[in-house]
Enzyme design. Structure first.
Site, PDB file in Angstrom:
ATOM      1  N   ASP A  45       0.821  -1.215   0.000  1.00  0.00           N
ATOM      2  CA  ASP A  45       0.000   0.000   0.000  1.00  0.00           C
ATOM      3  C   ASP A  45       0.854   1.264   0.000  1.00  0.00           C
ATOM      4  OD1 ASP A  45      -2.355  -1.375  -0.094  1.00  0.00           O
ATOM      5  OD2 ASP A  45      -2.816  -1.191   2.043  1.00  0.00           O
ATOM      6  N   ASN A 122      -5.513   8.530   1.934  1.00  0.00           N
ATOM      7  CA  ASN A 122      -5.808   7.892   3.220  1.00  0.00           C
ATOM      8  C   ASN A 122      -6.279   8.876   4.281  1.00  0.00           C
ATOM      9  OD1 ASN A 122      -5.427   5.278   2.522  1.00  0.00           O
ATOM     10  ND2 ASN A 122      -3.482   4.999   3.587  1.00  0.00           N
ATOM     11  N   ARG A 148      -8.502  20.323  22.585  1.00  0.00           N
ATOM     12  CA  ARG A 148      -7.214  20.292  23.267  1.00  0.00           C
ATOM     13  C   ARG A 148      -6.777  18.835  23.341  1.00  0.00           C
ATOM     14  NH1 ARG A 148      -8.704  24.648  22.348  1.00  0.00           N
ATOM     15  NH2 ARG A 148      -8.536  26.556  23.602  1.00  0.00           N
ATOM     16  N   ASP A 150      -3.548  15.758  21.716  1.00  0.00           N
ATOM     17  CA  ASP A 150      -2.352  15.478  20.924  1.00  0.00           C
ATOM     18  C   ASP A 150      -2.529  15.840  19.452  1.00  0.00           C
ATOM     19  OD1 ASP A 150      -1.096  14.619  23.164  1.00  0.00           O
ATOM     20  OD2 ASP A 150      -0.981  12.505  22.603  1.00  0.00           O
ATOM     21  N   THR A 161      -9.621   2.469   7.367  1.00  0.00           N
ATOM     22  CA  THR A 161      -9.091   1.209   7.874  1.00  0.00           C
ATOM     23  C   THR A 161      -7.660   1.354   8.388  1.00  0.00           C
ATOM     24  OG1 THR A 161      -8.357   0.612   5.641  1.00  0.00           O
ATOM     25  CG2 THR A 161     -10.539  -0.171   6.333  1.00  0.00           C
ATOM     26  N   TYR A 163      -4.934   4.548  10.161  1.00  0.00           N
ATOM     27  CA  TYR A 163      -4.688   5.209  11.445  1.00  0.00           C
ATOM     28  C   TYR A 163      -5.994   5.594  12.130  1.00  0.00           C
ATOM     29  CZ  TYR A 163      -2.486   8.451  14.769  1.00  0.00           C
ATOM     30  OH  TYR A 163      -2.065   9.094  15.901  1.00  0.00           O
ATOM     31  N   SER A 166      -7.337   2.861  14.259  1.00  0.00           N
ATOM     32  CA  SER A 166      -6.587   2.668  15.498  1.00  0.00           C
ATOM     33  C   SER A 166      -6.956   3.710  16.547  1.00  0.00           C
ATOM     34  CB  SER A 166      -5.082   2.701  15.232  1.00  0.00           C
ATOM     35  OG  SER A 166      -4.649   4.012  14.923  1.00  0.00           O
ATOM     36  N   ALA A 185      -6.015  11.532  21.460  1.00  0.00           N
ATOM     37  CA  ALA A 185      -5.793  11.805  22.886  1.00  0.00           C
ATOM     38  C   ALA A 185      -6.314  13.185  23.292  1.00  0.00           C
ATOM     39  CB  ALA A 185      -4.301  11.668  23.230  1.00  0.00           C
TER      40      ALA A 185
END
Length: 275
Positions: A45, A122, A148, A150, A161, A163, A166, A185
């Site tokens: 990919d 992506n 606020r 990360d 499918t 990042y 996840s 986060a």
């Protein structure tokens, strides 16, 4: 047909590229690097992403096809031992294709009058170097929330499918004309509050991210990244352009998902093959 072959430096990919080159030339096709009608990526990919960005300026003229030389990828329909079958399909090509939506990314930088424009197959992410980012999120130019945390990730359906998944994002079928934003986060307390859930936007909606004044933002667009930039605003929306894949043999999307994340069908096939 004018064909470009983009391969990764691995030994198997080099071998497949050499075999494919020989057989395509013998079939009367012209191998080119500029203005191809078909781009064949040999690798995984990541190789196809590189191919997409190399030819993203002529998406209306080109189709893509992927040969994977490792594990099955979401964008690679052919195995390294199927070169003969692929060449036969190319020889009998009738122009068939399937297209997927892309992400349009417009970035405004401090002290730069014109915005920069990128296309993503992506996803795109925004972070700071080891620091919390502080941004205001707008949807269709209406204020939505102050974020606020990360960072944020905005993905296409095919990128859902990767990042985005996840981060807890949903898996979206690539025929959906949608983009998805997921938080990285986020901070949620008495002072700061976000939806704290992925959001999926309709085709006529867009996301605007207005950042706090800082000079250390990191922006990624697929595998490309820029660091230590003073970004003031990013606008995400579905692109007018689309990527087209040659539909010689296109695996069903949910079969790709099952194979990549569950693998029960492959295990059954391997068990039957062993017997």
């Amino acid at each position: 047909m004018k064909i470009a072959i983009i391969g990764n430096p691995g030994a198997k990919s080099r071998s497949v590229t050499a075999e494919l080159t020989k057989k395509l030339i013998a079939s009367g096709h012209e191998l080119v690097q500029t203005s191809p009608e078909l781009v064949i990526s040999v690798g995984g990919d990541g190789t196809l992403l590189n191919s997409f960005h190399r030819y993203s300026h002529i998406l209306d003229q080109v189709r893509f096809v992927g040969i994977h030389t490792g594990h099955l990828g979401f964008y690679t329909d052919w195995r390294d031992y199927e070169v003969d079958q692929l060449v036969e399909c190319i020889n009998n090509d009738s122009g068939q294709s399937v297209s997927y939506p892309l992400l349009d990314v417009h970035v405004k930088y401090a002290n730069q009058p014109d915005s920069s424009h990128f296309l993503s197959l992506n996803e795109s992410t925004l972070r700071r170097n080891a620091l919390t980012i502080k941004t205001d999120i707008y949807i269709r130019d209406s204020f939505f929330e102050s974020f606020r945390g990360d960072g944020i990730c905005v993905a296409t359906p095919t990128g859902s499918t990767g990042y985005s998944k996840s981060l807890g994002g949903a898996v979206l079928h690539p025929r959906l004309e949608a983009i998805q934003m997921t938080e990285i986060a986020s901070i949620n307390n008495r002072v700061f509050r976000t939806l704290s859930s992925p959001i999926v936007l309709a085709p006529d909606e867009w996301i605007t991210v207005k950042t706090q004044n800082a000079a250390d933002y990191t922006l990624t667009v697929d595998q490309l990244s820029s660091h230590n930039r003073a970004i003031t605003e990013i606008r995400y929306q579905i692109a007018r352009e689309r990527i087209r894949f040659a539909k010689y043999r296109h695996m069903h999307f949910w079969s790709r998902v099952e194979d990549s994340f569950i693998g029960s069908l492959r295990q059954q096939d391997e068990a039957q093959h062993d017997h």
